[in-house]
Write a protein that holds these residues in place. Sequence first.
Motif, PDB file in Angstrom:
ATOM      1  N   VAL A   1      -8.538   0.829  -4.951  1.00  0.00           N
ATOM      2  CA  VAL A   1      -7.477   1.710  -4.458  1.00  0.00           C
ATOM      3  C   VAL A   1      -6.358   1.929  -5.466  1.00  0.00           C
ATOM      4  CG1 VAL A   1      -5.885   2.079  -2.518  1.00  0.00           C
ATOM      5  CG2 VAL A   1      -8.020   0.888  -2.134  1.00  0.00           C
ATOM      6  N   ASP A   2      -6.251   1.084  -6.475  1.00  0.00           N
ATOM      7  CA  ASP A   2      -5.166   1.210  -7.453  1.00  0.00           C
ATOM      8  C   ASP A   2      -5.447   2.399  -8.379  1.00  0.00           C
ATOM      9  OD1 ASP A   2      -2.983   0.753  -9.087  1.00  0.00           O
ATOM     10  OD2 ASP A   2      -4.091  -0.645 -10.355  1.00  0.00           O
ATOM     11  N   ARG A   3      -5.127   3.592  -7.897  1.00  0.00           N
ATOM     12  CA  ARG A   3      -5.456   4.804  -8.655  1.00  0.00           C
ATOM     13  C   ARG A   3      -4.221   5.609  -9.060  1.00  0.00           C
ATOM     14  NH1 ARG A   3      -9.934   3.126 -10.603  1.00  0.00           N
ATOM     15  NH2 ARG A   3     -11.150   2.114  -8.964  1.00  0.00           N
ATOM     16  N   GLY A   4      -3.021   5.154  -8.640  1.00  0.00           N
ATOM     17  CA  GLY A   4      -1.790   5.807  -9.045  1.00  0.00           C
ATOM     18  C   GLY A   4      -1.681   7.245  -8.573  1.00  0.00           C
ATOM     19  N   GLN A   5      -2.385   7.592  -7.501  1.00  0.00           N
ATOM     20  CA  GLN A   5      -2.341   8.967  -7.001  1.00  0.00           C
ATOM     21  C   GLN A   5      -1.787   8.943  -5.578  1.00  0.00           C
ATOM     22  OE1 GLN A   5      -6.157  10.905  -7.757  1.00  0.00           O
ATOM     23  NE2 GLN A   5      -6.516   9.500  -9.456  1.00  0.00           N
ATOM     24  N   ILE A   6      -2.474   9.582  -4.644  1.00  0.00           N
ATOM     25  CA  ILE A   6      -1.979   9.613  -3.271  1.00  0.00           C
ATOM     26  C   ILE A   6      -2.087   8.236  -2.624  1.00  0.00           C
ATOM     27  CG2 ILE A   6      -2.365  10.614  -0.992  1.00  0.00           C
ATOM     28  CD1 ILE A   6      -3.265  13.146  -2.328  1.00  0.00           C
ATOM     29  N   LEU A   7      -3.103   7.486  -3.010  1.00  0.00           N
ATOM     30  CA  LEU A   7      -3.333   6.161  -2.447  1.00  0.00           C
ATOM     31  C   LEU A   7      -3.250   5.122  -3.557  1.00  0.00           C
ATOM     32  CD1 LEU A   7      -4.107   4.794   0.270  1.00  0.00           C
ATOM     33  CD2 LEU A   7      -6.492   4.951  -0.446  1.00  0.00           C
TER      34      LEU A   7
ATOM     35  N   LEU B   1       0.849  -1.192   0.000  1.00  0.00           N
ATOM     36  CA  LEU B   1       0.000   0.000   0.000  1.00  0.00           C
ATOM     37  C   LEU B   1       0.884   1.242   0.000  1.00  0.00           C
ATOM     38  CD1 LEU B   1      -2.925   1.125   0.239  1.00  0.00           C
ATOM     39  CD2 LEU B   1      -2.575   1.138   2.721  1.00  0.00           C
ATOM     40  N   ILE B   2       0.652   2.120  -0.954  1.00  0.00           N
ATOM     41  CA  ILE B   2       1.400   3.378  -1.049  1.00  0.00           C
ATOM     42  C   ILE B   2       0.456   4.512  -0.714  1.00  0.00           C
ATOM     43  CG2 ILE B   2       2.726   4.885  -2.575  1.00  0.00           C
ATOM     44  CD1 ILE B   2       3.415   2.416  -4.238  1.00  0.00           C
ATOM     45  N   THR B   3       0.730   5.201   0.384  1.00  0.00           N
ATOM     46  CA  THR B   3      -0.112   6.296   0.825  1.00  0.00           C
ATOM     47  C   THR B   3       0.755   7.491   1.203  1.00  0.00           C
ATOM     48  OG1 THR B   3      -1.699   7.013   2.508  1.00  0.00           O
ATOM     49  CG2 THR B   3      -0.194   5.264   3.146  1.00  0.00           C
ATOM     50  N   ASN B   4       0.446   8.646   0.607  1.00  0.00           N
ATOM     51  CA  ASN B   4       1.209   9.880   0.849  1.00  0.00           C
ATOM     52  C   ASN B   4       2.703   9.674   0.586  1.00  0.00           C
ATOM     53  OD1 ASN B   4      -1.097  11.367   1.638  1.00  0.00           O
ATOM     54  ND2 ASN B   4      -0.970  10.464   3.695  1.00  0.00           N
TER      55      ASN B   4
END
Length: 422
Positions: free
Chosen positions: A369-375, A278-281
Amino acid sequence: MRKKETPLYQSFTPINTTVRLCQGCDLPVQSLELSCGNNAYCPRCGTQLSRGGSPSLSGNLALAITSLLLFIPAFSFPFISIHLLGVTFSATVPEGAWNLMRHGFPLLSILVLFCSVIAPVVLCAALVLCHFALRNHWFSGMKLGTTIIYRLKPWAMIDVFLVSVAVACFKLNDYADIIVGPALYALIVLQVLCVMLISRVSLRRYWEAWRPEHTFEHQSKERHCIACHLSQPLGTHCQRCHQPLHYRKPRSLERTLAYLLAASVAIFPANLIPISILITNGQRLEDTIYSGVVSLFNSQMPGIAIIIFVASILVPMAKILGLGYLLLCAHWRKEGFQRQRMKIYFVVKLIGKWSMLDLFVISIMLTLVDRGQILDFVPGLGAVAFGLVVFLTLLATESLDSRLLWDSHPDSPIHSRSINER
């Protein structure tokens, strides 16, 4: 009210048409008339042999047709949406498998799609086929339909998928607003209908409607067909359904051992390699199964953490250890405690499918959640290993013939033969 579960079958010498062999341990039992609400269980191994009353087969048909109609809205419309960064993202059931394929996980994609969509749809369609074949006395259709039902019953996992939706909602609740989609209501009703259908369907009832067992008038019954449950004399093919007839499942121990060894190897990377990322911020969070459970506890979600721990850690380990123990007992023909081993076998079959929960959660999270943005969310390589564990343990459970556990029993013909040879 709980149905009565007293053994209503009696041990008997197989010399007349009222006797059949138990599919769990090969004990000859004499059938009795059952009133509605009573179930018949083998007095030796506890396997359910028959249900009381006469549940209408047309009721099964109604449930199957209703389920097929509900599959259209359940799989076509969004079942859940999230509101993230001012934008609403929706997910349908097939999208999870498609996104796994798009991210380079084709085997996981096929497994998720098969268990959540293909197996339940084909199962209901096969049931409709059986009714059509009965009505038109079409043997090939009857054989095909019952074979599909027999093979796909353990793989239809709408109930597991529904629980995974709840788990995914709790996980996403801290990052986005959750919006329930119209397909979720269809999924809930569909899950209830599928559970009712799977619990009601008895292949033996369908083959009895095709041709009752008492019409064969066998004077000796030494083989039990696992496809249509007809007890009959020695032969190469079943006299009713024409399936190959075997004393035990061919190479049951060898195939079970092969699946179990492969699952035992795969379970280590499944628990040590990250199963999700998970990639967040801008922060990259890699989670193994265990670390994901710990993070859920730290996030004040102990209920979801316990569910994930049981389904993804405890259940796979219990299946491997339980099957390994049964395999050793069957190979070495250990005497005594067969009834307890059968209980272990029943538990392993019951809990097997719940290991799919984590894979369903991953497919849902990937879609939303796979949106390539902040999340952002992607599966880890540990998910592939975990998928192998789930797939292989399910195959191992289905390949193990429970009757092998009873070959060491004093009443078993194999046991008696070995004693005489000493």
